[in-house]
Write a protein that holds these residues in place. Structure first.
Motif, PDB file in Angstrom:
ATOM      1  N   LEU A 139      22.388  -2.514   1.486  1.00  0.00           N
ATOM      2  CA  LEU A 139      21.103  -2.050   0.962  1.00  0.00           C
ATOM      3  C   LEU A 139      20.957  -2.284  -0.544  1.00  0.00           C
ATOM      4  CD1 LEU A 139      20.757   1.378   2.820  1.00  0.00           C
ATOM      5  CD2 LEU A 139      19.549  -0.756   3.315  1.00  0.00           C
ATOM      6  N   ARG A 140      21.969  -2.850  -1.160  1.00  0.00           N
ATOM      7  CA  ARG A 140      21.943  -2.981  -2.615  1.00  0.00           C
ATOM      8  C   ARG A 140      20.826  -3.918  -3.087  1.00  0.00           C
ATOM      9  NH1 ARG A 140      25.287  -1.517  -6.587  1.00  0.00           N
ATOM     10  NH2 ARG A 140      25.200  -2.695  -8.541  1.00  0.00           N
ATOM     11  N   GLU A 141      20.644  -5.054  -2.414  1.00  0.00           N
ATOM     12  CA  GLU A 141      19.606  -6.004  -2.821  1.00  0.00           C
ATOM     13  C   GLU A 141      18.215  -5.392  -2.691  1.00  0.00           C
ATOM     14  OE1 GLU A 141      17.975 -10.522  -1.785  1.00  0.00           O
ATOM     15  OE2 GLU A 141      19.528  -9.574  -0.548  1.00  0.00           O
ATOM     16  N   ALA A 142      17.952  -4.706  -1.600  1.00  0.00           N
ATOM     17  CA  ALA A 142      16.632  -4.108  -1.391  1.00  0.00           C
ATOM     18  C   ALA A 142      16.357  -3.014  -2.416  1.00  0.00           C
ATOM     19  CB  ALA A 142      16.535  -3.543   0.026  1.00  0.00           C
ATOM     20  N   ILE A 143      17.332  -2.137  -2.649  1.00  0.00           N
ATOM     21  CA  ILE A 143      17.119  -1.034  -3.586  1.00  0.00           C
ATOM     22  C   ILE A 143      17.004  -1.560  -5.022  1.00  0.00           C
ATOM     23  CG2 ILE A 143      18.183   1.040  -4.560  1.00  0.00           C
ATOM     24  CD1 ILE A 143      19.379   1.574  -1.802  1.00  0.00           C
ATOM     25  N   ALA A 144      17.857  -2.524  -5.398  1.00  0.00           N
ATOM     26  CA  ALA A 144      17.797  -3.086  -6.746  1.00  0.00           C
ATOM     27  C   ALA A 144      16.469  -3.819  -6.986  1.00  0.00           C
ATOM     28  CB  ALA A 144      18.974  -4.028  -6.966  1.00  0.00           C
ATOM     29  N   SER A 145      15.962  -4.498  -5.980  1.00  0.00           N
ATOM     30  CA  SER A 145      14.680  -5.206  -6.125  1.00  0.00           C
ATOM     31  C   SER A 145      13.524  -4.223  -6.290  1.00  0.00           C
ATOM     32  CB  SER A 145      14.437  -6.101  -4.908  1.00  0.00           C
ATOM     33  OG  SER A 145      15.456  -7.062  -4.777  1.00  0.00           O
ATOM     34  N   ILE A 146      13.556  -3.117  -5.562  1.00  0.00           N
ATOM     35  CA  ILE A 146      12.509  -2.092  -5.708  1.00  0.00           C
ATOM     36  C   ILE A 146      12.557  -1.475  -7.098  1.00  0.00           C
ATOM     37  CG2 ILE A 146      11.753   0.166  -4.878  1.00  0.00           C
ATOM     38  CD1 ILE A 146      12.674  -0.684  -2.081  1.00  0.00           C
ATOM     39  N   ILE A 147      13.772  -1.194  -7.593  1.00  0.00           N
ATOM     40  CA  ILE A 147      13.906  -0.616  -8.934  1.00  0.00           C
ATOM     41  C   ILE A 147      13.403  -1.594  -9.994  1.00  0.00           C
ATOM     42  CG2 ILE A 147      15.605   0.144 -10.644  1.00  0.00           C
ATOM     43  CD1 ILE A 147      17.287   1.214  -8.307  1.00  0.00           C
TER      44      ILE A 147
END
Length: 323
Positions: free
Chosen positions: A102-110
């Protein structure tokens, strides 16, 4: 007691995260539908400009179209990321650290939250993740540090840089093809291929100004000396003209006063000749005075424009009493 607080906080995080993610997904869908209508209208206007031969306006408008399309594509990717995170909220609640998948999705949202002002729900999601994972996790994604995990396409679509000339030319050709326009793109291609120096002329213009500033002192000395020589030569020329006029009339040259009185009793033809000579002499003196005044004014103007001391131009001559 700590276990109860942990469970209570975990439930609050999950509820708030689900609510914000659902709102963000719904809002981005509405914005995508709205942008679809706007893009169609903007493309139609650009096609009309191309058909009317107003290519400069079309070249400016197409940049805005590309920006809107990039934002639309970013919303589409963010919507998928939000749906992906929404389906795994229970996993986020159960783990203290951010899961690797989930790191890519959460980092992109941030990363996208402060750059997508039309979707304020993304900022709420960013704050929730900051509370759970800490400020350092937020800073890594926001500043694009190494191993931040932000999606590359999101970075490109939300970039503030202007689109390249090739991208704008490609978009113009697609619009012309979509609306079946017989458009000649040679002028636009030449305009997009110009370098910045050709468009602005900065280096050449600066070099030219340096050459002018270097040659200014020599031009200043030359202009001052030439004006002073002209000012000195004008009265001498006027005197020579007057002497020539006197040489044409031997009667009035070196004639005593007694003979002048007798000459005044001469025949009318002789009087007319003498009168003409006197009028010519007066006209020559008047023109000499005007030339001297013009030379003085020119010398003062040159001295004022270049900051030099004002030279005094003296016109030496004898006053002539003509009766």
């Amino acid at each position: 007691m700590s276990l109860l607080n942990q469970l209570f906080n975990r439930g609050i995080f999950g509820a708030k995260c689900k609510t914000s993610l659902n709102l963000a997904i719904a809002r981005m869908k509405l914005l995508q539908n709205k942008r679809d209508m706007q893009l169609k209208h903007m493309k139609k206007e650009i096609a009309q400009f191309l058909q009317a031969g107003q290519e400069p306006i079309a070249r400016i408008r197409v940049e805005h179209v590309i920006r809107e399309m990039n934002l639309w594509a970013a919303y589409e990717i963010l919507e998928l990321f939000c749906e992906f995170v929404l389906a795994r909220v229970p996993i986020l609640e159960s783990e203290k650290e951010c899961p690797r998948e989930l790191r890519e999705a959460i980092a992109s949202i941030i990363f996208a939250a402060p750059r997508c002002s039309e979707v304020p729900d993304l900022l709420q999601i960013k704050n929730l993740f900051g509370t759970k994972y800490g400020k350092e996790f937020i800073m890594v994604a926001s500043e694009l540090r190494p191993d931040s995990g932000v999606n590359r396409t999101i970075i490109e679509k939300l970039s503030p840089t202007s689109p390249s000339g090739e991208a704008r030319l490609k978009m113009l050709k697609e619009i012309a093809k979509e609306y079946s326009l017989n458009w000649d793109s040679s002028a636009t291609e030449a305009e997009f291929m110009k370098s910045h120096e050709d468009l602005l002329g900065g280096a050449k213009q600066i070099h030219r100004q340096d050459g002018i500033s270097e040659s200014r002192p020599s031009q200043q000395g030359y202009s001052q000396s030439s004006v002073s020589r002209e000012a000195e030569s004008l009265p001498a020329e006027a005197t020579q003209r007057f002497q020539k006029l006197q040489a044409q009339n031997p009667v009035s040259k070196n004639m005593p006063s007694s003979k002048l009185t007798s000459a005044s009793q001469a025949p009318p033809d002789t009087r007319r000749d003498q009168t003409d000579v006197m009028e010519r002499a007066r006209a020559a003196l008047a023109s000499a005075d005007r030339a001297t005044a013009a030379a003085r004014a020119a010398a003062q103007l040159v001295n004022v424009s270049y900051g030099a001391p004002t030279p005094t131009v003296a016109a030496e001559g004898k006053s002539l009493n003509l009766t």
